[in-house]
Design a protein around this motif. Structure first.
Motif, mmCIF file in Angstrom:
data_model
loop_
_atom_site.group_PDB
_atom_site.id
_atom_site.type_symbol
_atom_site.label_atom_id
_atom_site.label_comp_id
_atom_site.label_asym_id
_atom_site.label_seq_id
_atom_site.Cartn_x
_atom_site.Cartn_y
_atom_site.Cartn_z
ATOM 1 N N CYS A 1 0.845 -1.190 0.000
ATOM 2 C CA CYS A 1 0.000 0.000 0.000
ATOM 3 C C CYS A 1 0.887 1.249 0.000
ATOM 4 C CB CYS A 1 -0.924 0.023 1.219
ATOM 5 S SG CYS A 1 -2.076 1.410 1.130
ATOM 6 N N LEU B 1 -0.121 4.212 0.866
ATOM 7 C CA LEU B 1 -0.577 5.147 1.896
ATOM 8 C C LEU B 1 -0.183 4.635 3.285
ATOM 9 C CD1 LEU B 1 -2.189 6.232 -0.519
ATOM 10 C CD2 LEU B 1 -4.139 6.545 0.992
ATOM 11 N N ARG B 2 -0.272 5.526 4.241
ATOM 12 C CA ARG B 2 -0.043 5.164 5.648
ATOM 13 C C ARG B 2 -1.107 5.870 6.478
ATOM 14 N NH1 ARG B 2 2.332 1.931 3.329
ATOM 15 N NH2 ARG B 2 4.535 1.365 3.432
ATOM 16 N N CYS B 3 -2.344 5.439 6.324
ATOM 17 C CA CYS B 3 -3.440 6.113 7.025
ATOM 18 C C CYS B 3 -3.271 5.966 8.537
ATOM 19 C CB CYS B 3 -4.773 5.519 6.594
ATOM 20 S SG CYS B 3 -5.044 5.626 4.821
ATOM 21 N N CYS C 1 -5.213 3.089 10.031
ATOM 22 C CA CYS C 1 -5.198 1.808 9.296
ATOM 23 C C CYS C 1 -5.285 0.611 10.247
ATOM 24 C CB CYS C 1 -3.911 1.697 8.467
ATOM 25 S SG CYS C 1 -3.856 0.179 7.500
ATOM 26 N N SER D 1 -0.504 -5.176 5.624
ATOM 27 C CA SER D 1 -0.607 -5.094 4.163
ATOM 28 C C SER D 1 0.420 -4.134 3.565
ATOM 29 C CB SER D 1 -2.002 -4.593 3.767
ATOM 30 O OG SER D 1 -2.139 -3.207 4.060
ATOM 31 N N TRP D 2 1.043 -3.314 4.387
ATOM 32 C CA TRP D 2 1.801 -2.198 3.835
ATOM 33 C C TRP D 2 2.965 -2.599 2.928
ATOM 34 C CZ3 TRP D 2 2.229 1.455 8.738
ATOM 35 C CH2 TRP D 2 0.953 1.985 8.995
ATOM 36 N N GLY E 1 -4.467 -3.495 1.857
ATOM 37 C CA GLY E 1 -3.519 -3.023 0.871
ATOM 38 C C GLY E 1 -4.163 -2.267 -0.280
ATOM 39 N N CYS F 1 -7.511 2.916 -3.192
ATOM 40 C CA CYS F 1 -7.357 4.236 -2.563
ATOM 41 C C CYS F 1 -7.198 5.303 -3.633
ATOM 42 C CB CYS F 1 -6.162 4.229 -1.612
ATOM 43 S SG CYS F 1 -4.567 4.059 -2.448
ATOM 44 N N ASP G 1 -11.822 4.989 -2.237
ATOM 45 C CA ASP G 1 -11.729 5.669 -0.930
ATOM 46 C C ASP G 1 -11.653 7.185 -1.099
ATOM 47 O OD1 ASP G 1 -11.460 3.104 -0.001
ATOM 48 O OD2 ASP G 1 -9.366 3.314 0.618
ATOM 49 N N LYS H 1 -10.860 9.976 1.827
ATOM 50 C CA LYS H 1 -10.569 9.921 3.253
ATOM 51 C C LYS H 1 -10.531 11.269 3.954
ATOM 52 C CE LYS H 1 -7.612 5.958 2.222
ATOM 53 N NZ LYS H 1 -8.183 4.823 2.923
HETATM 54 S S1 SF4 Z 1 -6.329 2.142 5.429
HETATM 55 FE FE1 SF4 Z 1 -6.145 1.152 3.426
HETATM 56 S S2 SF4 Z 1 -5.237 2.755 2.131
HETATM 57 FE FE2 SF4 Z 1 -4.883 3.372 4.251
HETATM 58 S S3 SF4 Z 1 -2.852 2.561 4.787
HETATM 59 FE FE3 SF4 Z 1 -4.354 1.027 5.422
HETATM 60 S S4 SF4 Z 1 -4.491 -0.378 3.699
HETATM 61 FE FE4 SF4 Z 1 -3.538 1.498 2.947
#
Ligand code: SF4
Length: 263
Positions: A32, A34-36, A39, A44-45, A96, A124, A145, A147
């Motif tokens: 992935c 992103l680093r929300c 999360c 998954s990152w 991810g 995303c 998404d 966000k």
């Molecule tokens: S919430 Fe989804 S898009 Fe955001 S970091 Fe986690 S896996 Fe990635």
């Protein structure tokens, strides 16, 4: 079927009722961009398998992720074919961010489509536009998404700017894609009036968009401990009745009627 392409996944859920129309098999991709801050899938990152630092008691799981071929995934997906047909379900690619493994993502979508299986892509939206467009012929439905409103704020809370994400949303919408905009709401973090204003503007400008609200939950925090990462420093709480009332009022104010998940 293109079986030369292999990829990394960290789970497959069969019989899911949460990941699109009907009964579905959901394939969770590794990787992935992103680093929300909220999360709940940090395993998954990274693109490659993630080692579990402290395996749970009575668990033999020491790694998140495995390398698989399109054929191996399709062998699992195909098992519920009869249920997809009965429920108008299919396969969902999630993560991810599936588009990070673009070739594998495309090959899997293509294989499902070749067998007449409905496809849904959770994204995303942070992917090169050209690559996103290459997937279009094989995607029936997008879970897209949205966000955070404000590019700097988006960067602060997810690690990337929202410019490309909003651009790609416009591009897909203009091509006539079926899109459910998935909007996580995190109390005290992104549920500001400006954010609801933006949802309202999108609803007016893109009347075919559906909006699904995803209330914050803290499930999955233990995974940060498992893989030896610090838990995110996020000041929030589980949504209260007051939060829910405020969200409902804001959504009414801006004219957004949330989609409740099932057609
Ligand atoms: S919430 Fe989804 S898009 Fe955001 S970091 Fe986690 S896996 Fe990635």
């Amino acid at each position: 079927m293109n079986d030369q392409v292999r990829g990394y996944i960290f789970d497959i859920h069969r019989s899911s009722l949460q990941d699109g129309p009907g009964l579905r098999t959901t394939v969770f991709f590794k990787g992935c961009p992103l680093r929300c801050a909220w999360c709940h899938n940090p395993e998954s990152w990274s693109l490659e398998p993630t080692l579990v630092v402290k395996p749970l008691e009575n668990s033999d799981k020491t790694v998140y992720g495995q390398e698989v071929s399109v054929r191996e995934v399709m062998d699992v997906v195909r098992r519920d074919r009869v249920y997809y047909d009965l429920s108008k379900g299919g396969v969902t690619l999630s993560g991810g961010e599936p588009t990070m493994q673009h070739a594998f993502c495309k090959a899997l979508l293509e294989a499902a489509r070749a067998e007449g299986i409905h496809t849904c892509l959770d994204t995303c939206g942070y992917v090169e536009t050209r690559k996103l467009l290459e997937l279009c012929p094989y995607v029936d439905l997008y879970h897209y998404d949205y966000k955070v409103t404000g590019s700097d704020e988006h960067h602060r809370l997810t690690g990337v700017s929202s410019d490309l994400i909003l651009h790609n949303l416009d591009v897909l919408y203009e091509r006539g894609a079926e899109i459910i905009l998935r909007c996580p709401l995190v109390p005290g973090v992104n549920d500001r009036p400006e954010h609801f204003d933006k949802l309202g503007e999108l609803a007016r400008r893109c009347p075919r968009l559906k909006f699904e609200i995803l209330p914050y939950h803290a499930v999955g925090q233990y995974k940060y401990d498992e893989i030896g990462m610090p838990r995110p420093a996020l000041t929030t709480h589980a949504p209260t009745a007051a939060d829910q009332t405020m969200w409902d009022e804001q959504l009414r104010r801006v004219g957004v009627k949330p989609y409740m998940g099932k057609a």
